[in-house]
Scaffold this motif. Structure first.
Motif, PDB file in Angstrom:
ATOM      1  N   VAL A  19       0.843  -1.196   0.000  1.00 36.74           N
ATOM      2  CA  VAL A  19       0.000   0.000   0.000  1.00 36.74           C
ATOM      3  C   VAL A  19       0.875   1.242   0.000  1.00 36.74           C
ATOM      4  CG1 VAL A  19      -1.630   1.357   1.378  1.00 36.74           C
ATOM      5  CG2 VAL A  19      -2.027  -1.076   1.043  1.00 36.74           C
ATOM      6  N   PHE A  20       1.954   1.243   0.805  1.00 35.51           N
ATOM      7  CA  PHE A  20       2.875   2.379   0.807  1.00 35.51           C
ATOM      8  C   PHE A  20       3.497   2.560  -0.571  1.00 35.51           C
ATOM      9  CE2 PHE A  20       3.410   2.147   5.578  1.00 35.51           C
ATOM     10  CZ  PHE A  20       2.867   3.394   5.797  1.00 35.51           C
ATOM     11  N   ALA A  21       3.907   1.460  -1.196  1.00 37.34           N
ATOM     12  CA  ALA A  21       4.510   1.554  -2.526  1.00 37.34           C
ATOM     13  C   ALA A  21       3.510   2.138  -3.512  1.00 37.34           C
ATOM     14  CB  ALA A  21       4.983   0.179  -2.985  1.00 37.34           C
ATOM     15  N   ASN A  22       2.272   1.679  -3.452  1.00 37.62           N
ATOM     16  CA  ASN A  22       1.252   2.207  -4.348  1.00 37.62           C
ATOM     17  C   ASN A  22       0.974   3.668  -4.046  1.00 37.62           C
ATOM     18  OD1 ASN A  22       0.959  -0.161  -5.758  1.00 37.62           O
ATOM     19  ND2 ASN A  22      -0.721  -0.904  -4.513  1.00 37.62           N
ATOM     20  N   SER A  23       0.952   4.046  -2.772  1.00 44.38           N
ATOM     21  CA  SER A  23       0.651   5.438  -2.452  1.00 44.38           C
ATOM     22  C   SER A  23       1.776   6.363  -2.920  1.00 44.38           C
ATOM     23  CB  SER A  23       0.383   5.612  -0.959  1.00 44.38           C
ATOM     24  OG  SER A  23       1.550   5.391  -0.210  1.00 44.38           O
ATOM     25  N   ILE A  24       3.016   5.926  -2.841  1.00 42.42           N
ATOM     26  CA  ILE A  24       4.131   6.732  -3.350  1.00 42.42           C
ATOM     27  C   ILE A  24       4.029   6.842  -4.862  1.00 42.42           C
ATOM     28  CG2 ILE A  24       6.638   6.825  -3.656  1.00 42.42           C
ATOM     29  CD1 ILE A  24       6.855   5.487  -0.868  1.00 42.42           C
ATOM     30  N   GLU A  25       3.771   5.725  -5.506  1.00 48.21           N
ATOM     31  CA  GLU A  25       3.636   5.737  -6.967  1.00 48.21           C
ATOM     32  C   GLU A  25       2.473   6.637  -7.394  1.00 48.21           C
ATOM     33  OE1 GLU A  25       2.745   2.651 -10.637  1.00 48.21           O
ATOM     34  OE2 GLU A  25       3.456   1.855  -8.725  1.00 48.21           O
ATOM     35  N   ASP A  26       1.365   6.531  -6.704  1.00 47.06           N
ATOM     36  CA  ASP A  26       0.211   7.386  -7.014  1.00 47.06           C
ATOM     37  C   ASP A  26       0.535   8.862  -6.802  1.00 47.06           C
ATOM     38  OD1 ASP A  26      -1.263   5.126  -7.623  1.00 47.06           O
ATOM     39  OD2 ASP A  26      -2.335   5.088  -5.708  1.00 47.06           O
ATOM     40  N   ALA A  27       1.237   9.157  -5.720  1.00 47.42           N
ATOM     41  CA  ALA A  27       1.614  10.554  -5.440  1.00 47.42           C
ATOM     42  C   ALA A  27       2.544  11.087  -6.527  1.00 47.42           C
ATOM     43  CB  ALA A  27       2.274  10.660  -4.070  1.00 47.42           C
ATOM     44  N   MET A  28       3.486  10.273  -6.960  1.00 50.31           N
ATOM     45  CA  MET A  28       4.410  10.699  -8.017  1.00 50.31           C
ATOM     46  C   MET A  28       3.668  10.933  -9.335  1.00 50.31           C
ATOM     47  SD  MET A  28       7.491  10.984  -6.832  1.00 50.31           S
ATOM     48  CE  MET A  28       8.415  10.522  -5.383  1.00 50.31           C
ATOM     49  N   ASP A  32       3.307  14.455 -11.413  1.00 53.22           N
ATOM     50  CA  ASP A  32       3.578  14.590 -12.842  1.00 53.22           C
ATOM     51  C   ASP A  32       2.401  15.252 -13.569  1.00 53.22           C
ATOM     52  OD1 ASP A  32       5.292  14.079 -15.151  1.00 53.22           O
ATOM     53  OD2 ASP A  32       3.778  12.607 -15.733  1.00 53.22           O
ATOM     54  N   ARG A  33       1.192  14.815 -13.249  1.00 47.59           N
ATOM     55  CA  ARG A  33      -0.003  15.421 -13.868  1.00 47.59           C
ATOM     56  C   ARG A  33      -0.107  16.899 -13.524  1.00 47.59           C
ATOM     57  NH1 ARG A  33      -2.299  10.392 -12.442  1.00 47.59           N
ATOM     58  NH2 ARG A  33      -3.066  11.239 -10.481  1.00 47.59           N
ATOM     59  N   GLN A  34       0.148  17.225 -12.271  1.00 49.88           N
ATOM     60  CA  GLN A  34       0.024  18.620 -11.851  1.00 49.88           C
ATOM     61  C   GLN A  34       1.140  19.495 -12.423  1.00 49.88           C
ATOM     62  OE1 GLN A  34      -2.800  19.637 -10.724  1.00 49.88           O
ATOM     63  NE2 GLN A  34      -3.373  17.481 -10.730  1.00 49.88           N
ATOM     64  N   SER A  60       2.730  13.969   0.577  1.00 44.64           N
ATOM     65  CA  SER A  60       2.351  12.573   0.801  1.00 44.64           C
ATOM     66  C   SER A  60       3.507  11.651   0.439  1.00 44.64           C
ATOM     67  CB  SER A  60       1.113  12.232  -0.029  1.00 44.64           C
ATOM     68  OG  SER A  60       0.817  10.866   0.046  1.00 44.64           O
ATOM     69  N   ALA A  61       4.135  11.881  -0.715  1.00 45.39           N
ATOM     70  CA  ALA A  61       5.278  11.071  -1.139  1.00 45.39           C
ATOM     71  C   ALA A  61       6.456  11.236  -0.189  1.00 45.39           C
ATOM     72  CB  ALA A  61       5.688  11.452  -2.556  1.00 45.39           C
ATOM     73  N   GLN A  62       6.623  12.434   0.330  1.00 43.54           N
ATOM     74  CA  GLN A  62       7.746  12.726   1.227  1.00 43.54           C
ATOM     75  C   GLN A  62       7.615  11.986   2.556  1.00 43.54           C
ATOM     76  OE1 GLN A  62       7.976  16.751   2.737  1.00 43.54           O
ATOM     77  NE2 GLN A  62      10.207  16.760   2.547  1.00 43.54           N
ATOM     78  N   SER A  63       6.402  11.765   2.996  1.00 34.87           N
ATOM     79  CA  SER A  63       6.202  11.151   4.312  1.00 34.87           C
ATOM     80  C   SER A  63       6.262   9.626   4.287  1.00 34.87           C
ATOM     81  CB  SER A  63       4.869  11.605   4.908  1.00 34.87           C
ATOM     82  OG  SER A  63       3.794  11.083   4.158  1.00 34.87           O
TER      83      SER A  63
END
Length: 122
Positions: A19-28, A32-34, A60-63
């Protein structure tokens, strides 16, 4: 009974790390989109809105600690994201002042940071 508890704890740990890996990937991906939205913004309000979404994703990615990083690497990863956050925050301040062109120009600092830290940690 203890074996069942151990199995449950191990499976819970595996699920939480993915879940952490997915949340980092999602945040990244959100960052990129933003970034694209920031460069495409036609007014200060749109820029600020994209900057807010970017900053939320970056924090979020930083934490979250990416899988496989040592404590020293994690601190460096966080430092890199802090630099990114500061660039976008400064750009947002320029946009608030009505300096959209300068805000976009300030974002040029993001690409070298992205390349450097992706080379290290991706």
């Amino acid at each position: 009974m203890n074996k069942l508890k151990s199995l449950f704890a191990a499976s819970l740990l595996l699920m939480s790390s993915s879940v952490f890996a997915n949340s980092i990937e999602d945040a990244m991906k959100q960052m990129d989109r933003q970034t694209k939205s920031l460069f495409q913004a036609t007014d200060s309000a749109a820029f600020q809105s994209s900057a807010d979404l970017f900053l939320t994703a970056a924090k979020s990615a930083q934490s979250a600690k990416p899988k496989g990083l040592s404590d020293v690497e994690f601190k460096d990863y966080q430092s890199g994201l802090q630099q990114v956050i500061e660039v976008v925050d400064q750009s947002k301040k320029l946009a608030v002042e009505g300096k959209l062109a300068e805000a976009k120009a300030a974002l040029a600092q993001l690409d070298p940071l992205k390349k450097a830290y992706h080379k290290k940690y991706k």
